[in-house]
Every structure is written in C-alpha cells, then in structure tokens.
Design an enzyme around this catalytic site. Structure first.
Site, PDB file in Angstrom:
ATOM      1  N   SER A 179      24.096  42.842  53.949  1.00 31.64           N
ATOM      2  CA  SER A 179      24.588  43.013  52.586  1.00 31.64           C
ATOM      3  C   SER A 179      25.621  44.126  52.623  1.00 31.64           C
ATOM      4  O   SER A 179      25.909  44.694  53.668  1.00 31.64           O
ATOM      5  CB  SER A 179      23.433  43.367  51.647  1.00 31.64           C
ATOM      6  N   THR A 180      26.157  44.474  51.476  1.00 30.92           N
ATOM      7  CA  THR A 180      27.183  45.515  51.440  1.00 30.92           C
ATOM      8  C   THR A 180      26.624  46.875  51.827  1.00 30.92           C
ATOM      9  O   THR A 180      27.349  47.751  52.271  1.00 30.92           O
ATOM     10  CB  THR A 180      27.802  45.603  50.033  1.00 30.92           C
TER      11      THR A 180
END
Length: 195
Positions: free
Chosen positions: A15-16
């Site tokens: 994910s980020t």
C-alpha cells in the site's frame, strides 16, 4: 500454465504506507515462484485487479505463494473467501511467514479452523448487536437510522406537491431521492401523482 505443471505463483501487495514490494518479490523468488504478480493497493481496498485476474487463471496443482497472509486478504472472512476460490480451482495456498500450506493435510486443517473461528466471530457480533438493540428498545430508545426528512420538510413537500410541483422536483430540492420522499409521504398521502 498447463494443468500438469503445478506452478508456484507469487503474489505481493504493497500500500502507500508499506513500500516493501522488492523484499516480497525477492522472498517469493527464493521460495521457487516462477512468476510474481503484484498489486499496489491499500489493504482495505475491495478491488485488487491483479489478484482477481490471477485467481481466475489458477489451474489444478498450482500453488499461490504469499509472504504473509495479510498481503492476500483484507480481513479473516475475506481471506477465507479467497482461499475457497483457490481451492475451488484445485490450487493451493502457501504463506511463508505463517508456514501455512493448504496443499498439506495440516495446512487445510488450520484453514478450516480459521474459517470456523471467523464464522464464530460473525455469529457473536450478530448476537451482541441484537442484544444491544433489544436493550435499547427496552430503555425506550429509538433504534435505526433517523428519518431523512423532518416533519416540517414532509409538510412542506406535501404543500408543494398539492400546489402542482412534481414529486421529482420536490425530492431534488430537499436533497433526497424520489423513493425517500414517497416513503416519507406514504402516511400522509394515499396516492402520489407520479410525474
């Protein structure tokens, strides 16, 4: 992928906030994966395009390999659903960190236990929710979503419609759907003109 080759296919996800994609790919390659598919989406995301596509092309004897189970499922019930999809295709799942391998009897047992625990958790949540609602009703609390329109708004809508406004226009002006407006007026108006 041919039906007899039984390929090991890796799946990595970041994910980020977690940019460890290369370390996952390295671990999956060392584990013998001939291919690694990766997604860059949040753990809470309902759509994982590359995983979804990968699941549809798994064949009998293939093994989907992940570094950790949390890379695959966003929750325990979702993880159980994904594993059931994998098993329905005659494939298996191997998680390196948790040492779970559904191609073995022990791995399948662990997953069935996890599925039973997930179902037990869902049942407990439903029971607690129902008990809480009953207790709230006994105390006289109003349970459920508050009405979308106040009594004043319903009266105003009735006046506008009686004056010739279309129900669709009145619903738009009140910021609700026409169906919501009809439900609110159902006890006041026996028949609404549909324009």
């Amino acid at each position: 992928m041919s039906q007899n080759c039984g390929m090991k296919i890796g799946y990595a996800r970041v994910s980020t906030t977690d940019q460890n994609l290369q370390s996952q790919i390295d671990a999956l390659t060392v584990a013998g994966c001939s291919e690694v598919v990766s997604d860059e989406v949040s753990g809470a995301a309902t759509k994982r395009p590359k995983l979804d596509k990968l699941l549809t092309r798994l064949m009998h004897g293939d093994v989907l390999v992940v570094v950790r189970l949390d890379r695959l499922g966003r929750s325990l019930p979702h993880l159980i659903d994904v594993v059931q999809t994998i098993e329905a295709r005659g494939a298996g799942l191997h998680s390196l960190s948790e040492a779970i391998d559904t191609t073995t009897a022990g791995g399948r047992l662990i997953f069935h236990l996890m599925g039973a625990l997930a179902q037990f958790e869902r049942t407990l949540i439903i029971e607690r929710t129902q008990a809480g609602l009953q207790a709230a009703r006994k105390r006289g609390a109003k349970v459920g979503r508050p009405p979308a329109l106040s009594g004043t708004q319903v009266a105003h809508a009735k006046t506008l419609i009686a004056g010739g406004e279309s129900p669709s226009a009145v619903a738009r002006s009140l910021g609700v759907s026409r169906a919501t407006l009809y439900r609110a007026l159902a006890s006041v108006l026996a028949v609404l003109p549909r324009r």
